[in-house]
Design a protein around this motif. Structure first.
Motif, PDB file in Angstrom:
ATOM      1  N   PHE A  61       0.815  -1.215   0.000  1.00  0.00           N
ATOM      2  CA  PHE A  61       0.000   0.000   0.000  1.00  0.00           C
ATOM      3  C   PHE A  61       0.852   1.271   0.000  1.00  0.00           C
ATOM      4  O   PHE A  61       0.379   2.329   0.411  1.00  0.00           O
ATOM      5  N   LYS A  62       2.085   1.176  -0.459  1.00  0.00           N
ATOM      6  CA  LYS A  62       3.001   2.317  -0.434  1.00  0.00           C
ATOM      7  C   LYS A  62       2.428   3.520  -1.195  1.00  0.00           C
ATOM      8  O   LYS A  62       2.451   4.653  -0.700  1.00  0.00           O
ATOM      9  N   TYR A  63       1.911   3.287  -2.398  1.00  0.00           N
ATOM     10  CA  TYR A  63       1.435   4.409  -3.212  1.00  0.00           C
ATOM     11  C   TYR A  63       0.125   4.995  -2.684  1.00  0.00           C
ATOM     12  O   TYR A  63      -0.142   6.176  -2.877  1.00  0.00           O
ATOM     13  N   PHE A  64      -0.677   4.175  -2.021  1.00  0.00           N
ATOM     14  CA  PHE A  64      -1.870   4.711  -1.371  1.00  0.00           C
ATOM     15  C   PHE A  64      -1.467   5.649  -0.238  1.00  0.00           C
ATOM     16  O   PHE A  64      -2.054   6.722  -0.058  1.00  0.00           O
ATOM     17  N   SER A  65      -0.449   5.229   0.523  1.00  0.00           N
ATOM     18  CA  SER A  65       0.051   6.068   1.615  1.00  0.00           C
ATOM     19  C   SER A  65       0.648   7.361   1.078  1.00  0.00           C
ATOM     20  O   SER A  65       0.400   8.450   1.621  1.00  0.00           O
ATOM     21  N   ASN A  70       0.077  13.155   0.350  1.00  0.00           N
ATOM     22  CA  ASN A  70       0.573  14.136  -0.620  1.00  0.00           C
ATOM     23  C   ASN A  70       0.055  15.530  -0.259  1.00  0.00           C
ATOM     24  O   ASN A  70      -1.116  15.690   0.120  1.00  0.00           O
ATOM     25  N   PRO A  71       0.885  16.561  -0.360  1.00  0.00           N
ATOM     26  CA  PRO A  71       0.431  17.924  -0.025  1.00  0.00           C
ATOM     27  C   PRO A  71      -0.755  18.398  -0.871  1.00  0.00           C
ATOM     28  O   PRO A  71      -1.516  19.259  -0.433  1.00  0.00           O
ATOM     29  N   ASP A  72      -0.908  17.847  -2.071  1.00  0.00           N
ATOM     30  CA  ASP A  72      -2.006  18.261  -2.945  1.00  0.00           C
ATOM     31  C   ASP A  72      -3.304  17.514  -2.673  1.00  0.00           C
ATOM     32  O   ASP A  72      -4.335  17.841  -3.288  1.00  0.00           O
ATOM     33  N   PHE A  73      -3.291  16.521  -1.782  1.00  0.00           N
ATOM     34  CA  PHE A  73      -4.469  15.662  -1.614  1.00  0.00           C
ATOM     35  C   PHE A  73      -5.701  16.464  -1.186  1.00  0.00           C
ATOM     36  O   PHE A  73      -6.774  16.329  -1.774  1.00  0.00           O
ATOM     37  N   PHE A  74      -5.567  17.295  -0.168  1.00  0.00           N
ATOM     38  CA  PHE A  74      -6.739  18.013   0.344  1.00  0.00           C
ATOM     39  C   PHE A  74      -7.219  19.075  -0.639  1.00  0.00           C
ATOM     40  O   PHE A  74      -8.422  19.370  -0.702  1.00  0.00           O
ATOM     41  N   LYS A  75      -6.318  19.621  -1.433  1.00  0.00           N
ATOM     42  CA  LYS A  75      -6.748  20.554  -2.483  1.00  0.00           C
ATOM     43  C   LYS A  75      -7.565  19.811  -3.533  1.00  0.00           C
ATOM     44  O   LYS A  75      -8.627  20.290  -3.972  1.00  0.00           O
ATOM     45  N   LEU A  76      -7.101  18.632  -3.947  1.00  0.00           N
ATOM     46  CA  LEU A  76      -7.832  17.830  -4.926  1.00  0.00           C
ATOM     47  C   LEU A  76      -9.184  17.390  -4.372  1.00  0.00           C
ATOM     48  O   LEU A  76     -10.196  17.415  -5.081  1.00  0.00           O
ATOM     49  N   LEU A  77      -9.197  16.983  -3.096  1.00  0.00           N
ATOM     50  CA  LEU A  77     -10.446  16.545  -2.463  1.00  0.00           C
ATOM     51  C   LEU A  77     -11.434  17.706  -2.384  1.00  0.00           C
ATOM     52  O   LEU A  77     -12.633  17.537  -2.681  1.00  0.00           O
ATOM     53  N   VAL A 256      -8.512  18.400 -10.184  1.00  0.00           N
ATOM     54  CA  VAL A 256      -9.263  17.362  -9.473  1.00  0.00           C
ATOM     55  C   VAL A 256      -8.520  16.042  -9.600  1.00  0.00           C
ATOM     56  O   VAL A 256      -7.457  15.951 -10.223  1.00  0.00           O
ATOM     57  N   PHE A 257      -9.083  14.982  -9.012  1.00  0.00           N
ATOM     58  CA  PHE A 257      -8.403  13.690  -9.017  1.00  0.00           C
ATOM     59  C   PHE A 257      -8.149  13.181 -10.433  1.00  0.00           C
ATOM     60  O   PHE A 257      -7.099  12.597 -10.709  1.00  0.00           O
ATOM     61  N   ASP A 258      -9.098  13.406 -11.344  1.00  0.00           N
ATOM     62  CA  ASP A 258      -8.938  12.907 -12.706  1.00  0.00           C
ATOM     63  C   ASP A 258      -7.787  13.593 -13.422  1.00  0.00           C
ATOM     64  O   ASP A 258      -6.956  12.931 -14.061  1.00  0.00           O
ATOM     65  N   THR A 259      -7.741  14.916 -13.360  1.00  0.00           N
ATOM     66  CA  THR A 259      -6.675  15.641 -14.041  1.00  0.00           C
ATOM     67  C   THR A 259      -5.325  15.388 -13.376  1.00  0.00           C
ATOM     68  O   THR A 259      -4.292  15.319 -14.047  1.00  0.00           O
ATOM     69  N   TYR A 260      -5.338  15.226 -12.057  1.00  0.00           N
ATOM     70  CA  TYR A 260      -4.094  14.940 -11.342  1.00  0.00           C
ATOM     71  C   TYR A 260      -3.543  13.569 -11.729  1.00  0.00           C
ATOM     72  O   TYR A 260      -2.340  13.419 -11.967  1.00  0.00           O
ATOM     73  N   PHE A 273       1.321   5.142  -9.035  1.00  0.00           N
ATOM     74  CA  PHE A 273       0.783   6.201  -8.184  1.00  0.00           C
ATOM     75  C   PHE A 273      -0.562   6.687  -8.718  1.00  0.00           C
ATOM     76  O   PHE A 273      -1.519   6.902  -7.960  1.00  0.00           O
ATOM     77  N   ALA A 274      -0.657   6.853 -10.042  1.00  0.00           N
ATOM     78  CA  ALA A 274      -1.897   7.330 -10.648  1.00  0.00           C
ATOM     79  C   ALA A 274      -3.023   6.311 -10.489  1.00  0.00           C
ATOM     80  O   ALA A 274      -4.175   6.672 -10.245  1.00  0.00           O
ATOM     81  N   ILE A 275      -2.711   5.018 -10.613  1.00  0.00           N
ATOM     82  CA  ILE A 275      -3.732   3.990 -10.451  1.00  0.00           C
ATOM     83  C   ILE A 275      -4.212   3.933  -9.010  1.00  0.00           C
ATOM     84  O   ILE A 275      -5.399   3.721  -8.740  1.00  0.00           O
ATOM     85  N   ALA A 276      -3.306   4.127  -8.062  1.00  0.00           N
ATOM     86  CA  ALA A 276      -3.705   4.180  -6.652  1.00  0.00           C
ATOM     87  C   ALA A 276      -4.674   5.339  -6.419  1.00  0.00           C
ATOM     88  O   ALA A 276      -5.663   5.203  -5.688  1.00  0.00           O
ATOM     89  N   ALA A 277      -4.416   6.490  -7.052  1.00  0.00           N
ATOM     90  CA  ALA A 277      -5.325   7.636  -6.929  1.00  0.00           C
ATOM     91  C   ALA A 277      -6.689   7.311  -7.529  1.00  0.00           C
ATOM     92  O   ALA A 277      -7.729   7.660  -6.966  1.00  0.00           O
TER      93      ALA A 277
END
Length: 305
Positions: A61-65, A70-77, A256-260, A273-277
């Protein structure tokens, strides 16, 4: 077990032509839906195209973690949920309102003309819609800004204004798909017994009362089911639309998550990493569907399953 296969074989032989008709649909789902799910395993690997599926290192689960921290996670959410919330608040009721309005039209030819007119935008690609928006709303040469200047006003920055970007996306979605979405609700309206309206008219009920106490309760189950399905795509706000309309001034609220996932996975080559997202989106959507379905059943509705 033997009895099961015997009964299944007899049913297959008896309804062989029906199963034959099902084959194209079954093959479609097997090839394009279930087959690609094998690629989800890349989210648990340090995938390298040169090593392939079998030789790439498994990292759990490294890439999920990495994605969740990731600093951008809450912005994307924030961006994803905000756009989805606006769609549910304004776009989801739009087909219902349109269907109710069309249901009140008594002139058949006019009704068919209006239906055709509001269905057509659904078949226009997002590329064309983005082009139309740029032609109409561009600050330098847009038609709308030209009319504003001719009227004595000042030009408005529609396309690169971070304060109105979410509203612009929601308006586009309503214009494109609200009309096409009326098909389901119009079909649901036809299932309401006309005798209920006749009885209400005899009792002196107005059109508004008939709408509140006959029409809306008659399509309530359809609305609930579609709302549950809509919640399942709350993390999927449409890659193509946002990618085409995004620009540097609105990147902070348009990413957003798709563009990221596209930017990181395709442009930077970080496939795992992208597939985990992407899997994170699917898991959240699945949880929301299950929760909404259980809530609907507790409220007395049928739900999705």
């Amino acid at each position: 077990m033997t009895l099961f296969f015997k009964d299944w074989g007899a049913a297959l032989k008896r309804d062989k032509y029906l199963y034959l008709l099902m084959m194209p649909g079954i093959l479609f789902f097997l090839i394009f839906k279930y087959g690609p799910m094998w690629g989800l395993s890349l989210a648990f690997q340090n995938y390298s195209p040169f090593l392939g599926f079998w030789k790439s290192e498994w990292v759990g689960f490294k890439y999920f973690s990495d994605f969740l921290t990731n600093p951008d996670f809450f912005k994307l959410l924030r961006n994803t949920l905000a756009i989805s919330f606006l769609n549910i608040l304004f776009f989801f009721p739009a087909p219902i309102i349109l269907a109710l309005m069309l249901n009140e039209v008594r002139r058949v030819r006019f009704k068919k003309f209006v239906q055709t007119a509001i269905y057509l935008p659904h078949f226009v690609s997002w590329v064309v819609i983005a082009g139309i928006c740029f032609i109409l709303l561009s600050k330098s040469s847009g038609v709308v800004n030209g009319l504003i200047v001719d009227a004595g006003g000042t030009k408005v920055d529609f396309l690169t204004n971070a304060n109105t970007f979410w509203i612009l996306l929601t308006s586009q979605s309503i214009w494109k798909d609200a009309g096409y979405g009326t098909i389901i609700f119009l079909a649901a309206l036809t299932s309401i017994n006309p005798e209920q309206y006749e009885a209400a008219q005899i009792d002196g009920a107005s059109r508004w009362k008939q709408l509140l106490y006959i029409t809306l309760p008659g399509i309530k189950s359809t609305i609930v089911v579609l709302l549950i399905l809509r919640l399942g795509t709350v993390m999927d706000v449409g890659f193509e639309q946002i990618y085409l309309m995004s620009s540097a001034p609105v990147e902070s609220i348009g990413d957003v998550f798709d563009t990221y996932a596209y930017r990181v996975g395709v442009q930077q080559g970080r496939f795992s990493f992208a597939i985990a997202a992407g899997m994170f989106k699917s898991i959240v959507g699945f949880i929301l569907v299950v929760a909404a379905n259980r809530l609907a059943k507790k409220m007395g509705e049928e739900g999705v399953y």
